[in-house]
Enzyme design. Structure first.
Site, PDB file in Angstrom:
ATOM      1  N   HIS A   1      -7.351  -5.473  -1.344  1.00 28.57           N
ATOM      2  CA  HIS A   1      -6.058  -4.803  -1.143  1.00 28.57           C
ATOM      3  C   HIS A   1      -5.085  -5.734  -0.399  1.00 28.57           C
ATOM      4  O   HIS A   1      -3.908  -5.809  -0.748  1.00 28.57           O
ATOM      5  CB  HIS A   1      -6.316  -3.523  -0.341  1.00 28.57           C
ATOM      6  CG  HIS A   1      -5.235  -2.487  -0.376  1.00 28.57           C
ATOM      7  ND1 HIS A   1      -4.536  -2.155  -1.517  1.00 28.57           N
ATOM      8  CD2 HIS A   1      -4.741  -1.685   0.615  1.00 28.57           C
ATOM      9  CE1 HIS A   1      -3.656  -1.192  -1.224  1.00 28.57           C
ATOM     10  NE2 HIS A   1      -3.758  -0.900   0.060  1.00 28.57           N
TER      11      HIS A   1
ATOM     12  N   SER B   1       0.840  -1.203   0.000  1.00 30.48           N
ATOM     13  CA  SER B   1       0.000   0.000   0.000  1.00 30.48           C
ATOM     14  C   SER B   1       0.880   1.261   0.000  1.00 30.48           C
ATOM     15  O   SER B   1       1.729   1.398  -0.887  1.00 30.48           O
ATOM     16  CB  SER B   1      -0.958  -0.041   1.198  1.00 30.48           C
ATOM     17  OG  SER B   1      -1.952   0.930   1.057  1.00 30.48           O
TER      18      SER B   1
ATOM     19  N   SER C   1       8.824   3.624  -8.956  1.00 35.75           N
ATOM     20  CA  SER C   1       9.091   3.441 -10.377  1.00 35.75           C
ATOM     21  C   SER C   1      10.148   2.363 -10.573  1.00 35.75           C
ATOM     22  O   SER C   1      10.818   1.958  -9.619  1.00 35.75           O
ATOM     23  CB  SER C   1       9.546   4.753 -11.022  1.00 35.75           C
ATOM     24  OG  SER C   1      10.955   4.832 -11.031  1.00 35.75           O
TER      25      SER C   1
ATOM     26  N   ASP D   1      13.842   2.390  -9.249  1.00 38.09           N
ATOM     27  CA  ASP D   1      14.157   2.339  -7.821  1.00 38.09           C
ATOM     28  C   ASP D   1      14.990   1.127  -7.401  1.00 38.09           C
ATOM     29  O   ASP D   1      15.495   1.087  -6.283  1.00 38.09           O
ATOM     30  CB  ASP D   1      12.864   2.407  -6.987  1.00 38.09           C
ATOM     31  CG  ASP D   1      12.134   3.735  -7.205  1.00 38.09           C
ATOM     32  OD1 ASP D   1      12.801   4.695  -7.644  1.00 38.09           O
ATOM     33  OD2 ASP D   1      10.923   3.803  -6.967  1.00 38.09           O
TER      34      ASP D   1
ATOM     35  N   ASP E   1       0.320  -4.153  -4.109  1.00 39.60           N
ATOM     36  CA  ASP E   1      -0.763  -3.204  -4.340  1.00 39.60           C
ATOM     37  C   ASP E   1      -0.420  -1.807  -3.817  1.00 39.60           C
ATOM     38  O   ASP E   1      -1.090  -1.280  -2.917  1.00 39.60           O
ATOM     39  CB  ASP E   1      -2.090  -3.703  -3.739  1.00 39.60           C
ATOM     40  CG  ASP E   1      -3.285  -3.216  -4.554  1.00 39.60           C
ATOM     41  OD1 ASP E   1      -3.127  -2.992  -5.773  1.00 39.60           O
ATOM     42  OD2 ASP E   1      -4.389  -3.050  -3.984  1.00 39.60           O
TER      43      ASP E   1
END
Ligand SMILES: *[C@@H]1O[C@H](CO)[C@@H](O)[C@H](O)[C@H]1NC(C)=O
Ligand SMILES: *[C@@H]1O[C@H](CO)[C@@H](O)[C@H](O)[C@H]1NC(C)=O
Ligand SMILES: *[C@@H]1O[C@H](CO)[C@@H](O)[C@H](O)[C@H]1NC(C)=O
Length: 351
Positions: free
Chosen positions: A273, A187, A225, A228, A211
């Protein structure tokens, strides 16, 4: 491209009375720019968020002033249940602990309203230690994660940088190789480990974002992204609601289409989630989540993926994979038919 209108149509058709915690009014999924949206916390509750709520910049400044405000909790096979607290800048705290820089290290991060003891951290710690003799370091950033969503979200890039500085400190002082680390976040924690990776100039070997959060991240350059880490994998399980919908890693998995998970009620954002970290845990235990490659997100959503297989998740730090994938899961842990997967597992060597 994927048509979000489909998601909205499905949501609109469902009565909100099935959710015990909130009334969804006329909500139909999150669209960039929406003022009001709903978001699931790591505490298992769904909240209505007003994105215009003020950012508590004082709280962020106070917290991020001092690296010690992040909690770094070490678990190893010798202390699988009892945490040892590592303190950045205090080498004794590391030397006295069971941390072994020659072993692989998994770094985790919880999301909004979570903490070091959040269910996601407990399950992932358990399966990673069962799978291999590794260090697991759990970040506790509950000091800011417990604030309102908008403040917590705004703090993520800074808290992530602090995490990256801690990891770099372990690298410099204890010769922990950045090629032997795996950052796993859920998250808001998905973007947070991205920021940690950016602080390491992309030198971390692997990031897995479970997620990563969607609301307010669409146009934020500080989001996760593929720059990273050497390898960035994303598992999307609630795209267009709690989750970030677009591909943002080297490989992006859209199990069951990426928005609605098998066995979850359509409006149960908690269920969708949290499946991201449950699938991850199951794939660490059973590395047999064979997904099909998709040409685009539309194919993934519509179950039209027919490309060669690739494994979703797992604990392999040197993993490389590229593109979009879909797997259809079962409703209950471990979410795949293990007998069936075992039958086909000799074929996995092909991929
Ligand atoms: C529902 O619709 C009304 C009227 O269009 C709007 O004012 C309100 O903000 C909407 N509620 C949500 C949660 O989007
Ligand atoms: C931040 O720290 C200052 C100085 O210690 C304190 O006065 C203030 O109440 C703190 N603000 C928050 C939001 O914690
Ligand atoms: C460093 O950590 C050790 C062991 O965890 C602790 O006993 C000691 O007080 C700490 N030192 C400082 C300066 O905080």
């Amino acid at each position: 491209m994927f048509s979000s209108a489909i998601v909205f149509a499905i949501l609109a058709a469902v009565s909100a009375r099935n959710n015990k915690d909130v009334s969804f009014e006329n909500w139909s999924g999150y669209r960039p720019g929406d003022r009001i949206f709903y978001f699931p916390g790591d505490n298992g509750k769904i909240y209505k968020i007003d994105s215009w709520e003020p950012i508590d910049r004082d709280a962020i400044r106070n917290y991020t002033c001092c690296p010690v405000n992040n909690g770094y909790w070490l678990y190893t096979r010798s202390n699988a249940k009892e945490k040892q607290i590592l303190i950045m800048g205090n080498k004794t705290s590391v030397k006295k602990s069971n941390f072994d820089p020659n072993k692989p290290t998994v770094f985790t991060s919880h999301g909004w309203l979570g903490d070091g003891n959040t269910e996601m951290n407990k399950l992932l710690t358990k399966v990673f230690l069962k799978d291999a003799d590794v260090n697991v370091i759990v970040l506790d950033w509950s000091g800011l994660a417990k604030m309102g969503y908008v403040t917590a979200k705004e703090s993520v890039p800074k808290v992530g940088r602090m995490y990256g500085q801690f990891i770099y400190w372990l690298h410099q002082n204890f010769h922990m190789s950045l090629q032997n680390i795996h950052l796993v976040g859920h998250s808001l924690g998905g973007h947070l480990v991205g920021s940690a990776g950016r602080e390491l100039k992309g030198a971390a070997q692997r990031i897995t974002a479970l997620d990563p959060a969607g609301p307010l991240w669409c146009c934020d350059k500080r989001r996760l992204s593929r720059r990273d880490a050497h390898y960035v994998e994303v598992i999307h399980t609630n795209a267009y609601m709690a989750g970030y919908p677009k591909p943002c890693g080297h490989s992006d998995h859209y199990p069951n289409g990426g928005s609605f998970m098998t066995g979850c009620h359509v409006l149960d954002l908690i269920c969708h989630h949290s499946r991201s970290w449950k699938y991850m845990a199951a794939s660490v235990e059973h590395n047999k989540f064979l997904a099909n490659k998709c040409a685009n997100v539309w194919e993934a959503f519509h179950n039209r993926c027919s490309g060669y297989g690739g494994l979703m998740g797992n604990s392999f730090i040197a993993k490389t994979q590229f593109g979009l994938y879909r797997i259809n899961t079962l409703a209950d842990y471990p979410y795949i038919d293990i007998k069936f997967a075992n039958f086909y597992s000799p074929l996995l060597k092909l991929y």
